[in-house]
Design a protein around this motif. Sequence first.
Motif, PDB file in Angstrom:
ATOM      1  N   HIS A 396      10.546  45.603  67.039  1.00 52.37           N
ATOM      2  CA  HIS A 396      11.023  44.653  68.049  1.00 52.37           C
ATOM      3  C   HIS A 396      11.738  43.464  67.421  1.00 52.37           C
ATOM      4  O   HIS A 396      12.741  42.984  67.954  1.00 52.37           O
ATOM      5  CB  HIS A 396       9.831  44.148  68.880  1.00 52.37           C
ATOM      6  N   CYS A 397      11.230  42.981  66.264  1.00 53.21           N
ATOM      7  CA  CYS A 397      11.748  41.724  65.735  1.00 53.21           C
ATOM      8  C   CYS A 397      11.458  41.612  64.243  1.00 53.21           C
ATOM      9  O   CYS A 397      10.425  42.083  63.761  1.00 53.21           O
ATOM     10  CB  CYS A 397      11.085  40.556  66.479  1.00 53.21           C
ATOM     11  N   ILE A 398      12.380  40.998  63.500  1.00 52.28           N
ATOM     12  CA  ILE A 398      12.195  40.674  62.087  1.00 52.28           C
ATOM     13  C   ILE A 398      12.263  39.166  61.939  1.00 52.28           C
ATOM     14  O   ILE A 398      13.239  38.533  62.370  1.00 52.28           O
ATOM     15  CB  ILE A 398      13.264  41.339  61.210  1.00 52.28           C
ATOM     16  N   LEU A 399      11.251  38.576  61.330  1.00 53.20           N
ATOM     17  CA  LEU A 399      11.208  37.137  61.079  1.00 53.20           C
ATOM     18  C   LEU A 399      11.208  36.909  59.574  1.00 53.20           C
ATOM     19  O   LEU A 399      10.283  37.327  58.875  1.00 53.20           O
ATOM     20  CB  LEU A 399       9.958  36.515  61.702  1.00 53.20           C
ATOM     21  N   MET A 400      12.250  36.252  59.052  1.00 55.96           N
ATOM     22  CA  MET A 400      12.401  36.076  57.618  1.00 55.96           C
ATOM     23  C   MET A 400      12.433  34.605  57.255  1.00 55.96           C
ATOM     24  O   MET A 400      13.255  33.828  57.764  1.00 55.96           O
ATOM     25  CB  MET A 400      13.708  36.726  57.135  1.00 55.96           C
ATOM     26  N   ARG A 401      11.511  34.212  56.376  1.00 53.57           N
ATOM     27  CA  ARG A 401      11.542  32.854  55.844  1.00 53.57           C
ATOM     28  C   ARG A 401      12.689  32.727  54.851  1.00 53.57           C
ATOM     29  O   ARG A 401      12.775  33.491  53.881  1.00 53.57           O
ATOM     30  CB  ARG A 401      10.229  32.515  55.138  1.00 53.57           C
ATOM     31  N   MET A 428      15.420  36.862  63.103  1.00 56.66           N
ATOM     32  CA  MET A 428      15.602  35.413  62.998  1.00 56.66           C
ATOM     33  C   MET A 428      15.237  34.966  61.590  1.00 56.66           C
ATOM     34  O   MET A 428      14.181  35.333  61.065  1.00 56.66           O
ATOM     35  CB  MET A 428      14.725  34.673  64.018  1.00 56.66           C
ATOM     36  N   PHE A 429      16.112  34.203  60.955  1.00 55.10           N
ATOM     37  CA  PHE A 429      15.814  33.556  59.680  1.00 55.10           C
ATOM     38  C   PHE A 429      15.345  32.134  59.997  1.00 55.10           C
ATOM     39  O   PHE A 429      15.974  31.429  60.779  1.00 55.10           O
ATOM     40  CB  PHE A 429      17.054  33.530  58.785  1.00 55.10           C
ATOM     41  N   PHE A 430      14.236  31.726  59.393  1.00 57.54           N
ATOM     42  CA  PHE A 430      13.684  30.414  59.690  1.00 57.54           C
ATOM     43  C   PHE A 430      13.338  29.682  58.397  1.00 57.54           C
ATOM     44  O   PHE A 430      13.284  30.289  57.316  1.00 57.54           O
ATOM     45  CB  PHE A 430      12.442  30.548  60.588  1.00 57.54           C
ATOM     46  N   ARG A 431      13.077  28.370  58.515  1.00 54.80           N
ATOM     47  CA  ARG A 431      12.812  27.548  57.337  1.00 54.80           C
ATOM     48  C   ARG A 431      11.359  27.152  57.188  1.00 54.80           C
ATOM     49  O   ARG A 431      10.822  27.172  56.089  1.00 54.80           O
ATOM     50  CB  ARG A 431      13.691  26.291  57.383  1.00 54.80           C
ATOM     51  N   GLU A 452      19.586  28.165  64.724  1.00 58.30           N
ATOM     52  CA  GLU A 452      20.660  29.014  64.241  1.00 58.30           C
ATOM     53  C   GLU A 452      20.713  28.969  62.715  1.00 58.30           C
ATOM     54  O   GLU A 452      21.107  27.972  62.122  1.00 58.30           O
ATOM     55  CB  GLU A 452      22.009  28.567  64.829  1.00 58.30           C
ATOM     56  N   GLU A 453      20.281  30.033  62.073  1.00 54.15           N
ATOM     57  CA  GLU A 453      20.400  30.183  60.634  1.00 54.15           C
ATOM     58  C   GLU A 453      21.496  31.210  60.373  1.00 54.15           C
ATOM     59  O   GLU A 453      21.366  32.380  60.742  1.00 54.15           O
ATOM     60  CB  GLU A 453      19.073  30.663  60.026  1.00 54.15           C
ATOM     61  N   ARG A 454      22.596  30.785  59.765  1.00 48.50           N
ATOM     62  CA  ARG A 454      23.733  31.681  59.572  1.00 48.50           C
ATOM     63  C   ARG A 454      23.392  32.786  58.570  1.00 48.50           C
ATOM     64  O   ARG A 454      22.786  32.540  57.534  1.00 48.50           O
ATOM     65  CB  ARG A 454      24.937  30.886  59.058  1.00 48.50           C
ATOM     66  N   VAL A 455      23.790  34.013  58.906  1.00 47.72           N
ATOM     67  CA  VAL A 455      23.594  35.170  58.034  1.00 47.72           C
ATOM     68  C   VAL A 455      24.966  35.774  57.779  1.00 47.72           C
ATOM     69  O   VAL A 455      25.661  36.183  58.718  1.00 47.72           O
ATOM     70  CB  VAL A 455      22.657  36.205  58.682  1.00 47.72           C
TER      71      VAL A 455
END
Length: 497
Positions: A396-401, A428-431, A452-455
């Motif tokens: 369903h979702c990928i969450l990447m630090r 979603m890329f997050f900090r 919004e984390e640009r990829v």
Amino acid sequence: MRCTTLVSLAVAVAVAQSLAVPVSPNEEPSAITKRDLQGLIDSLRDGIELDDIKQSVLPDFLSWDYTTNEIQEKLGMGGIILDRLPMEFLNIPGYANYSNGQWVLRIHGQSYKQALPINGEPSPVSQSALDNAANVFLPDVDIAELPSNEQANARNLTSAVLSIPQGDVSLDFTVRISSTQPQSDFPSTGGWENRFTWPRRTDSRGEIDGFVSLYSTASGQLPSGQTSDGIVRLDITTPSTSTGNATAYLVPPEGYTILSDIDDILRVTKIYTPKEGLLNTFARDFVPWLNMPEIFATWASQHPDNPYHFHYLTTTPEQATRMYEDFIYATYPQGSFDTRPLNFTTFDQTFNVRRTLLNKILETFPRRRFILVGDTTNSDVMTHYPAVAQEFPNVHCILMRNTSATDPENRFPYNTKGFKELDERRYMFFRTPEDLRGLDFGRGDCRKPGLEERVSGGWMGLPWGGERGDAAAAGGKEKVWWVVYAAVGVVGIMTGF
């Protein structure tokens, strides 16, 4: 065998990993041939890609393998001492799925002997011998220089890493509804219990891994997998050992599973700075990353009528599993585990350890929806997470630090090529953990509005501040930089670091 530079250690670990991957239970490991080694050397000569460097320097460094004789020699243990040691079993927390009208439980772990005190007697291994062994894993520091709690940590983990696998062992198991499971949730369970002998003896590395069917009995019933929405905890014991206890989970066919890596996403490891990574793994107390436990606790309580299943997948070798389990269960929601087995197979499967484990659980629960959690310093996560999302619609979702966004010590670039063809609504890329606050997977969330984390779809976080949108190209500065890394690393390997 002291590791003094990031360069030699990073590539040395890549080579060590390339010679060590799991096989199916009871399958004997095949030998690594000169042709395999020559293939690796040729790939280095031709210019190695970042995909071929395992950035997870730790804990994959622990994949160095020791024979029983080498372990005994390192710890000063003779055969008589080994005979006196009790048999132990590392029972890794598993999961059960409901299939064809019955629950099917995965059991995996290792039978071993360990150099620890016996029944209150002094340890069969001298402290000096254990300290000498621990110093192998401590960079530029002697164990005597560490605080007392860190000395104890280093000795305990070293003893675990150098435990002696026991092959050809028959194992019995008893499975019950957990004593911590509220019986009011499933009043029909009664005194349910299953006892069985594992159908195969442990392989040459002391390991077993497989599925067994669970049956309702006259004294008690299992919850129906067709109607149950809850996660049911099971207690598993191995009567012939004092350490073979674990918790497993009956996981309904539908619902949400949060599958997370551990290092540098749930705890502070700093695998991208090898000296810190080694100290954080072998000596220092495990420390959670910021307020990530709070975020996971929120998710655990989000839908009490249909709670999430938590699964922790790390390529930490299974000898270190107990340390990771202790940390997770004291800090995060309980859940099942996957770690790196000891049994190895062909060179072609070198970089598929995590992918193999991902495939296993995704195929086991085809109707559950998975949230994959990881960080950008781990190259196999960056590769395998988007790959399985393309193959399995139940991701369903990928969450990447984005580790490099908040930690200036992280100088490893990361490749976002795998996300280029993936629907951006699925990742979603997050900090920081705060970026995850408010996400509710039960209502279909994956991305947080306004974050919004640009990829780029290529290399990001390159050491000179640049980026490459064409991740397939290996020319230019990227190739030169990694060829230097590889060349120096091979010299380190040849000279014993």
